[in-house]
Design an enzyme around this catalytic site. Structure first.
Site, PDB file in Angstrom:
ATOM      1  N   ARG A 130       1.018  -1.790  -0.182  1.00 62.36           N
ATOM      2  CA  ARG A 130      -0.007  -0.118   0.112  1.00 62.36           C
ATOM      3  C   ARG A 130       1.154   1.067   0.052  1.00 62.36           C
ATOM      4  NH1 ARG A 130      -4.270   1.318   4.508  1.00 62.36           N
ATOM      5  NH2 ARG A 130      -3.263   0.569   5.639  1.00 62.36           N
ATOM      6  N   ARG A 163       3.381   3.908   4.895  1.00 64.33           N
ATOM      7  CA  ARG A 163       2.742   4.024   6.297  1.00 64.33           C
ATOM      8  C   ARG A 163       3.853   3.209   6.999  1.00 64.33           C
ATOM      9  NH1 ARG A 163      -3.604   3.497   6.830  1.00 64.33           N
ATOM     10  NH2 ARG A 163      -3.080   2.298   9.090  1.00 64.33           N
ATOM     11  N   ARG A 174      -1.631  -5.522  14.410  1.00 63.90           N
ATOM     12  CA  ARG A 174      -2.988  -4.098  14.695  1.00 63.90           C
ATOM     13  C   ARG A 174      -4.061  -6.112  13.730  1.00 63.90           C
ATOM     14  NH1 ARG A 174      -1.704  -0.864   9.112  1.00 63.90           N
ATOM     15  NH2 ARG A 174      -3.194  -0.731   8.738  1.00 63.90           N
TER      16      ARG A 174
HETATM   17  P1  ADP Z   1      -8.233  -0.435   4.857  1.00 61.15           P
HETATM   18  O1  ADP Z   1      -8.664   1.140   4.946  1.00 61.15           O
HETATM   19  O2  ADP Z   1      -9.858  -0.543   4.872  1.00 61.15           O
HETATM   20  O3  ADP Z   1      -7.240  -0.191   5.009  1.00 61.15           O
HETATM   21  P2  ADP Z   1      -7.064   0.012   2.081  1.00 61.15           P
HETATM   22  O4  ADP Z   1      -8.596   0.236   1.125  1.00 61.15           O
HETATM   23  O5  ADP Z   1      -6.423   1.000   1.966  1.00 61.15           O
HETATM   24  O6  ADP Z   1      -7.569  -0.514   3.169  1.00 61.15           O
HETATM   25  O7  ADP Z   1      -6.467  -0.828   1.164  1.00 61.15           O
HETATM   26  C1  ADP Z   1      -5.270  -1.661   1.291  1.00 61.15           C
HETATM   27  C2  ADP Z   1      -4.294  -1.492  -0.063  1.00 61.15           C
HETATM   28  O8  ADP Z   1      -4.900  -2.776  -0.484  1.00 61.15           O
HETATM   29  C3  ADP Z   1      -4.382  -0.230  -0.651  1.00 61.15           C
HETATM   30  O9  ADP Z   1      -3.068  -0.764  -1.118  1.00 61.15           O
HETATM   31  C4  ADP Z   1      -5.857  -1.003  -1.519  1.00 61.15           C
HETATM   32  O10 ADP Z   1      -4.754  -0.069  -2.748  1.00 61.15           O
HETATM   33  C5  ADP Z   1      -5.186  -2.382  -1.836  1.00 61.15           C
HETATM   34  N1  ADP Z   1      -6.877  -2.336  -2.161  1.00 61.15           N
HETATM   35  C6  ADP Z   1      -8.037  -2.102  -1.815  1.00 61.15           C
HETATM   36  N2  ADP Z   1      -9.228  -2.953  -2.339  1.00 61.15           N
HETATM   37  C7  ADP Z   1      -8.566  -3.934  -3.587  1.00 61.15           C
HETATM   38  C8  ADP Z   1      -9.167  -5.394  -3.555  1.00 61.15           C
HETATM   39  N3  ADP Z   1     -10.765  -5.410  -4.175  1.00 61.15           N
HETATM   40  N4  ADP Z   1      -8.546  -5.960  -4.695  1.00 61.15           N
HETATM   41  C9  ADP Z   1      -7.266  -6.159  -4.292  1.00 61.15           C
HETATM   42  N5  ADP Z   1      -6.011  -4.997  -3.389  1.00 61.15           N
HETATM   43  C10 ADP Z   1      -7.041  -4.253  -2.962  1.00 61.15           C
HETATM   44  P1  AMP Z   2      -7.034   3.046   9.903  1.00 57.00           P
HETATM   45  O1  AMP Z   2      -5.830   4.385   9.306  1.00 57.00           O
HETATM   46  O2  AMP Z   2      -8.134   2.767   9.915  1.00 57.00           O
HETATM   47  O3  AMP Z   2      -5.729   1.853   9.592  1.00 57.00           O
HETATM   48  O4  AMP Z   2      -5.861   3.606  11.472  1.00 57.00           O
HETATM   49  C1  AMP Z   2      -4.719   3.705  11.731  1.00 57.00           C
HETATM   50  C2  AMP Z   2      -4.048   3.748  12.545  1.00 57.00           C
HETATM   51  O5  AMP Z   2      -5.428   4.245  13.819  1.00 57.00           O
HETATM   52  C3  AMP Z   2      -5.180   1.963  14.190  1.00 57.00           C
HETATM   53  O6  AMP Z   2      -4.416   1.386  13.826  1.00 57.00           O
HETATM   54  C4  AMP Z   2      -5.297   2.402  15.755  1.00 57.00           C
HETATM   55  O7  AMP Z   2      -4.027   2.875  16.063  1.00 57.00           O
HETATM   56  C5  AMP Z   2      -5.806   4.439  15.002  1.00 57.00           C
HETATM   57  N1  AMP Z   2      -7.294   4.737  14.998  1.00 57.00           N
HETATM   58  C6  AMP Z   2      -8.063   5.073  13.556  1.00 57.00           C
HETATM   59  N2  AMP Z   2      -9.368   4.213  14.110  1.00 57.00           N
HETATM   60  C7  AMP Z   2      -9.648   4.533  15.905  1.00 57.00           C
HETATM   61  C8  AMP Z   2     -10.686   3.772  16.647  1.00 57.00           C
HETATM   62  N3  AMP Z   2     -11.782   3.998  16.021  1.00 57.00           N
HETATM   63  N4  AMP Z   2     -10.363   3.048  17.370  1.00 57.00           N
HETATM   64  C9  AMP Z   2      -9.104   3.421  18.079  1.00 57.00           C
HETATM   65  N5  AMP Z   2      -7.850   3.593  17.649  1.00 57.00           N
HETATM   66  C10 AMP Z   2      -7.708   3.571  15.732  1.00 57.00           C
END
Ligand code: ADP
Ligand code: AMP
Length: 220
Positions: A130, A163, A174
């Site tokens: 990602r 990230r 996570r």
């Molecule tokens: P979340 O917000 O649930 O953590 P993201 O939307 O950031 O997930 O997606 C995580 C990674 O997977 C990103 O690199 C994104 O481009 C990729 N991704 C998202 N949906 C799909 C899919 N349906 N198939 C393959 N890769 C995907």
């Molecule tokens: P995300 O961008 O959703 O993957 O969140 C990144 C990080 O932010 C998580 O691993 C947590 O440390 C924190 N975080 C985001 N949303 C929440 C939530 N609703 N409650 C607690 N921690 C959160």
């Protein structure tokens, strides 16, 4: 009419942020990502950002009181008056209860909870590839969804970065934290008749089609 909130549920890497970008365009509702708000606070070195950083770096959840207060403040902004797409919140049963209470007071309600199901092995592959945009939080994947120009966001041209918490050591924590603290929300929303499971292993555009269909049915 009561304002409409959509809660995107699913493990880290399921595609919540990716799908939220489309939903926000199609439905004209703001995309509210708790992770993005924490990262924004971290960038600005606010007190909230500094407190949250400790938990985020370990792949743990930021405590409920801080998170709930932050979302309460965000939902009080005028752009959320008609509703919003919530991405990454709620993540615990206490947060889900707090959300229901907040929305009750605001005259809003959760209309549907799309649950994007993806197996753990695929999550690790997705998060390790990602790339996230510095300014708007847009997301890419080096293989599955590459940007047009390497290292640059298609939407706003800003720099893409990996990230800190997408490193394999933090990712496995996570996923564990998700299973223990967030997965109970699947049953919680199912028991409220709001859960709509979507197969998140399909290509991005197919997940979008399935998700839009379900969401539009629930918003009728
Ligand atoms: P979340 O917000 O649930 O953590 P993201 O939307 O950031 O997930 O997606 C995580 C990674 O997977 C990103 O690199 C994104 O481009 C990729 N991704 C998202 N949906 C799909 C899919 N349906 N198939 C393959 N890769 C995907
Ligand atoms: P995300 O961008 O959703 O993957 O969140 C990144 C990080 O932010 C998580 O691993 C947590 O440390 C924190 N975080 C985001 N949303 C929440 C939530 N609703 N409650 C607690 N921690 C959160």
């Amino acid at each position: 009419m009561a304002s409409s909130f959509i809660v995107l549920l699913g493990p880290p890497g399921a595609g919540k942020g990716t799908q939220a970008e489309v939903l926000t365009d199609k439905l004209g509702l703001p995309h509210i990502s708790s992770g993005d708000i924490f990262r924004e606070n971290l960038k600005k070195q606010t007190e909230l950002g500094q407190k949250a950083q400790v938990y985020m770096n370990r792949g743990e959840l930021v405590p409920d009181d801080l998170t709930i207060a932050m979302i309460h403040e965000r939902l009080s902004q005028p752009d959320a008056a008609r509703g919003a797409i919530l991405d990454g919140f709620p993540r615990t049963p206490a947060q889900a209860e707090a959300l229901a209470k907040m929305l009750g007071e605001m005259g809003g309600q959760v209309k549907v909870v799309p649950y994007i199901a993806v197996p753990d092995q695929e999550l690790i592959e997705r998060l390790s590839g990602r790339w996230t945009c510095r300014s708007g939080g847009h997301v890419y994947h080096e293989k599955n969804n590459p940007p047009k120009v390497a290292g640059k966001c298609d939407v706003d041209g800003s720099v893409l970065y990996q990230r800190e918490d997408d490193r394999p050591e933090t990712v496995s924590n996570r996923i564990r934290v998700y299973s223990q603290q967030t997965a109970p929300l699947i049953e919680y929303y199912h028991s409220h008749g709001l859960l709509a499971e979507v197969d998140g292993t399909k290509p991005i555009s197919q997940v979008t089609d399935e998700m839009l269909k379900t969401v539009q049915e629930h918003l009728k």
